[in-house]
Design a protein around this motif. Structure first.
Motif, PDB file in Angstrom:
ATOM      1  N   VAL A 171      -5.869   0.389  -6.713  1.00 24.16           N
ATOM      2  CA  VAL A 171      -4.923   1.512  -6.713  1.00 24.16           C
ATOM      3  C   VAL A 171      -5.670   2.833  -6.622  1.00 24.16           C
ATOM      4  O   VAL A 171      -5.337   3.695  -5.802  1.00 24.16           O
ATOM      5  CB  VAL A 171      -4.012   1.462  -7.960  1.00 24.16           C
ATOM      6  CG1 VAL A 171      -3.189   2.731  -8.099  1.00 24.16           C
ATOM      7  CG2 VAL A 171      -3.104   0.231  -7.905  1.00 24.16           C
ATOM      8  N   LEU A 205      -7.098   3.390  -3.118  1.00 26.16           N
ATOM      9  CA  LEU A 205      -6.080   3.827  -2.147  1.00 26.16           C
ATOM     10  C   LEU A 205      -5.764   5.313  -2.312  1.00 26.16           C
ATOM     11  O   LEU A 205      -5.691   6.043  -1.320  1.00 26.16           O
ATOM     12  CB  LEU A 205      -4.794   2.997  -2.314  1.00 26.16           C
ATOM     13  CG  LEU A 205      -4.706   1.740  -1.518  1.00 26.16           C
ATOM     14  CD1 LEU A 205      -3.458   0.955  -1.896  1.00 26.16           C
ATOM     15  CD2 LEU A 205      -4.722   2.009  -0.032  1.00 26.16           C
ATOM     16  N   HIS A 206      -5.581   5.740  -3.548  1.00 26.55           N
ATOM     17  CA  HIS A 206      -5.272   7.156  -3.782  1.00 26.55           C
ATOM     18  C   HIS A 206      -6.427   8.056  -3.340  1.00 26.55           C
ATOM     19  O   HIS A 206      -6.212   9.109  -2.740  1.00 26.55           O
ATOM     20  CB  HIS A 206      -4.921   7.402  -5.255  1.00 26.55           C
ATOM     21  CG  HIS A 206      -3.553   6.926  -5.620  1.00 26.55           C
ATOM     22  ND1 HIS A 206      -2.396   7.533  -5.160  1.00 26.55           N
ATOM     23  CD2 HIS A 206      -3.151   5.894  -6.390  1.00 26.55           C
ATOM     24  CE1 HIS A 206      -1.340   6.894  -5.637  1.00 26.55           C
ATOM     25  NE2 HIS A 206      -1.777   5.879  -6.385  1.00 26.55           N
ATOM     26  N   GLU A 223      -7.329  -4.686 -10.352  1.00 25.18           N
ATOM     27  CA  GLU A 223      -7.675  -3.592 -11.265  1.00 25.18           C
ATOM     28  C   GLU A 223      -9.189  -3.455 -11.370  1.00 25.18           C
ATOM     29  O   GLU A 223      -9.722  -2.343 -11.350  1.00 25.18           O
ATOM     30  CB  GLU A 223      -7.056  -3.849 -12.641  1.00 25.18           C
ATOM     31  CG  GLU A 223      -7.210  -2.675 -13.582  1.00 25.18           C
ATOM     32  CD  GLU A 223      -6.450  -2.863 -14.876  1.00 25.18           C
ATOM     33  OE1 GLU A 223      -6.970  -2.395 -15.907  1.00 25.18           O
ATOM     34  OE2 GLU A 223      -5.363  -3.467 -14.867  1.00 25.18           O
ATOM     35  N   ARG A 244       0.832  -1.205   0.000  1.00 23.52           N
ATOM     36  CA  ARG A 244       0.000   0.000   0.000  1.00 23.52           C
ATOM     37  C   ARG A 244       0.870   1.261   0.000  1.00 23.52           C
ATOM     38  O   ARG A 244       0.540   2.236  -0.682  1.00 23.52           O
ATOM     39  CB  ARG A 244      -0.973  -0.024   1.185  1.00 23.52           C
ATOM     40  CG  ARG A 244      -2.004  -1.151   1.074  1.00 23.52           C
ATOM     41  CD  ARG A 244      -3.102  -1.076   2.125  1.00 23.52           C
ATOM     42  NE  ARG A 244      -2.620  -1.008   3.480  1.00 23.52           N
ATOM     43  CZ  ARG A 244      -2.235  -2.048   4.235  1.00 23.52           C
ATOM     44  NH1 ARG A 244      -2.277  -3.274   3.724  1.00 23.52           N
ATOM     45  NH2 ARG A 244      -1.826  -1.879   5.472  1.00 23.52           N
ATOM     46  N   ASN A 260       5.303   1.144  -9.202  1.00 21.86           N
ATOM     47  CA  ASN A 260       4.634  -0.065  -9.700  1.00 21.86           C
ATOM     48  C   ASN A 260       5.317  -1.341  -9.230  1.00 21.86           C
ATOM     49  O   ASN A 260       4.879  -2.434  -9.589  1.00 21.86           O
ATOM     50  CB  ASN A 260       4.580  -0.038 -11.229  1.00 21.86           C
ATOM     51  CG  ASN A 260       3.603   0.995 -11.743  1.00 21.86           C
ATOM     52  OD1 ASN A 260       2.583   1.250 -11.117  1.00 21.86           O
ATOM     53  ND2 ASN A 260       3.924   1.595 -12.877  1.00 21.86           N
ATOM     54  N   ASN A 282     -10.500  -1.581  -8.689  1.00 22.95           N
ATOM     55  CA  ASN A 282      -9.914  -0.239  -8.615  1.00 22.95           C
ATOM     56  C   ASN A 282      -9.120  -0.055  -7.321  1.00 22.95           C
ATOM     57  O   ASN A 282      -9.212   0.971  -6.651  1.00 22.95           O
ATOM     58  CB  ASN A 282     -10.992   0.844  -8.760  1.00 22.95           C
ATOM     59  CG  ASN A 282     -10.387   2.216  -8.978  1.00 22.95           C
ATOM     60  OD1 ASN A 282      -9.285   2.347  -9.505  1.00 22.95           O
ATOM     61  ND2 ASN A 282     -11.096   3.242  -8.542  1.00 22.95           N
ATOM     62  N   TRP A 333       5.248  -2.785  -6.518  1.00 21.84           N
ATOM     63  CA  TRP A 333       4.388  -3.587  -5.636  1.00 21.84           C
ATOM     64  C   TRP A 333       3.805  -4.795  -6.365  1.00 21.84           C
ATOM     65  O   TRP A 333       3.572  -5.837  -5.759  1.00 21.84           O
ATOM     66  CB  TRP A 333       3.247  -2.732  -5.067  1.00 21.84           C
ATOM     67  CG  TRP A 333       2.247  -2.288  -6.105  1.00 21.84           C
ATOM     68  CD1 TRP A 333       2.303  -1.161  -6.873  1.00 21.84           C
ATOM     69  CD2 TRP A 333       1.057  -2.978  -6.501  1.00 21.84           C
ATOM     70  NE1 TRP A 333       1.228  -1.104  -7.716  1.00 21.84           N
ATOM     71  CE2 TRP A 333       0.441  -2.206  -7.508  1.00 21.84           C
ATOM     72  CE3 TRP A 333       0.457  -4.171  -6.108  1.00 21.84           C
ATOM     73  CZ2 TRP A 333      -0.750  -2.580  -8.127  1.00 21.84           C
ATOM     74  CZ3 TRP A 333      -0.724  -4.553  -6.716  1.00 21.84           C
ATOM     75  CH2 TRP A 333      -1.311  -3.756  -7.708  1.00 21.84           C
ATOM     76  N   ALA A 334       3.579  -4.658  -7.665  1.00 21.74           N
ATOM     77  CA  ALA A 334       2.914  -5.711  -8.436  1.00 21.74           C
ATOM     78  C   ALA A 334       3.713  -7.017  -8.419  1.00 21.74           C
ATOM     79  O   ALA A 334       3.129  -8.099  -8.552  1.00 21.74           O
ATOM     80  CB  ALA A 334       2.670  -5.247  -9.861  1.00 21.74           C
ATOM     81  N   ILE A 372       2.218   1.788  -3.558  1.00 24.82           N
ATOM     82  CA  ILE A 372       1.156   2.300  -4.430  1.00 24.82           C
ATOM     83  C   ILE A 372       0.987   3.793  -4.220  1.00 24.82           C
ATOM     84  O   ILE A 372       0.924   4.576  -5.177  1.00 24.82           O
ATOM     85  CB  ILE A 372      -0.166   1.540  -4.186  1.00 24.82           C
ATOM     86  CG1 ILE A 372      -0.059   0.116  -4.728  1.00 24.82           C
ATOM     87  CG2 ILE A 372      -1.348   2.282  -4.819  1.00 24.82           C
ATOM     88  CD1 ILE A 372      -1.201  -0.797  -4.332  1.00 24.82           C
ATOM     89  N   LEU A 373       0.930   4.222  -2.956  1.00 23.68           N
ATOM     90  CA  LEU A 373       0.734   5.646  -2.665  1.00 23.68           C
ATOM     91  C   LEU A 373       1.930   6.497  -3.071  1.00 23.68           C
ATOM     92  O   LEU A 373       1.784   7.685  -3.339  1.00 23.68           O
ATOM     93  CB  LEU A 373       0.391   5.843  -1.185  1.00 23.68           C
ATOM     94  CG  LEU A 373      -0.981   5.292  -0.782  1.00 23.68           C
ATOM     95  CD1 LEU A 373      -1.197   5.402   0.716  1.00 23.68           C
ATOM     96  CD2 LEU A 373      -2.102   5.998  -1.558  1.00 23.68           C
TER      97      LEU A 373
END
Length: 177
Positions: free
Chosen positions: A167, A170-171, A162, A139, A147, A165, A149-150, A142-143
């Motif tokens: 990502v 989180l944003h 995906e 997390r 990328n 949603n 993290w994938a 991502i913030l």
């Protein structure tokens, strides 16, 4: 015959990652049955717990189907459990909800201690790249807009995340805080 009849593996699975996959496989080497506990089931749409319990359950079903097969339910149960925030009675709470079990597989020192305190097996799982592949770290990455993290999430889960949603959620949650 395995060493244990039934073990539990608690986690928040925010999101499920390769460390979880590794721990589940390890636990299944030790036990005939495994109860995967989706912890903090009451919390969602927060930075710490962005996914709902139902979303996490679906993601774990996908993991188990890919890693163990369509018949995973012969050995693995997935149970969402709400927090009670009373550590001393947490294991008894789990017994009330889940029935009998022999112990826990975990990388969390507090969880291991709570099970030891009531005389149950407390098995520390081998850790899988813990510094990079933890839900908290995923997390954070991502913030930060990374990328990388994938690489900590099973590739077959990326389309599911995906679709949810993950990502973007989180944003959005970070911008609200």
């Amino acid at each position: 015959m395995k060493q244990f009849k039934r073990l539990v593996f608690p986690g928040r699975f925010q999101p499920p990652h390769l460390g979880h996959v590794s721990a589940i496989k390890y636990a299944l080497e030790l036990a005939d049955e495994l109860i995967v506990i989706i912890g903090s089931a009451q919390d969602s749409f927060s930075l710490k717990n962005p996914l709902t319990a139902g979303e996490r359950l679906q993601l774990l079903r996908t993991v188990l189907t890919h890693e163990i097969g369509d018949d995973y339910c012969k050995r693995v149960l997935i149970i969402p459990v709400m927090d009670i925030e009373m550590n001393k009675v947490w294991v008894q709470y789990l017994r009330m909800l889940l029935g009998e079990f022999d112990g826990v597989v975990s990388g969390n020192p507090l969880v291991l201690q709570l099970f030891r305190d009531v005389g149950l097996a407390a098995i520390e799982q081998p850790m899988f790249n813990r510094s990079e592949c933890s839900g908290t770290r995923i997390r954070e990455l991502i913030l930060q807009g990374s990328n990388t993290w994938a690489s900590c999430v099973p590739p077959y889960l990326l389309p599911e995340l995906e679709r949810l949603n993950f990502v973007g959620r989180l944003h959005s949650l970070a911008s609200e805080g």
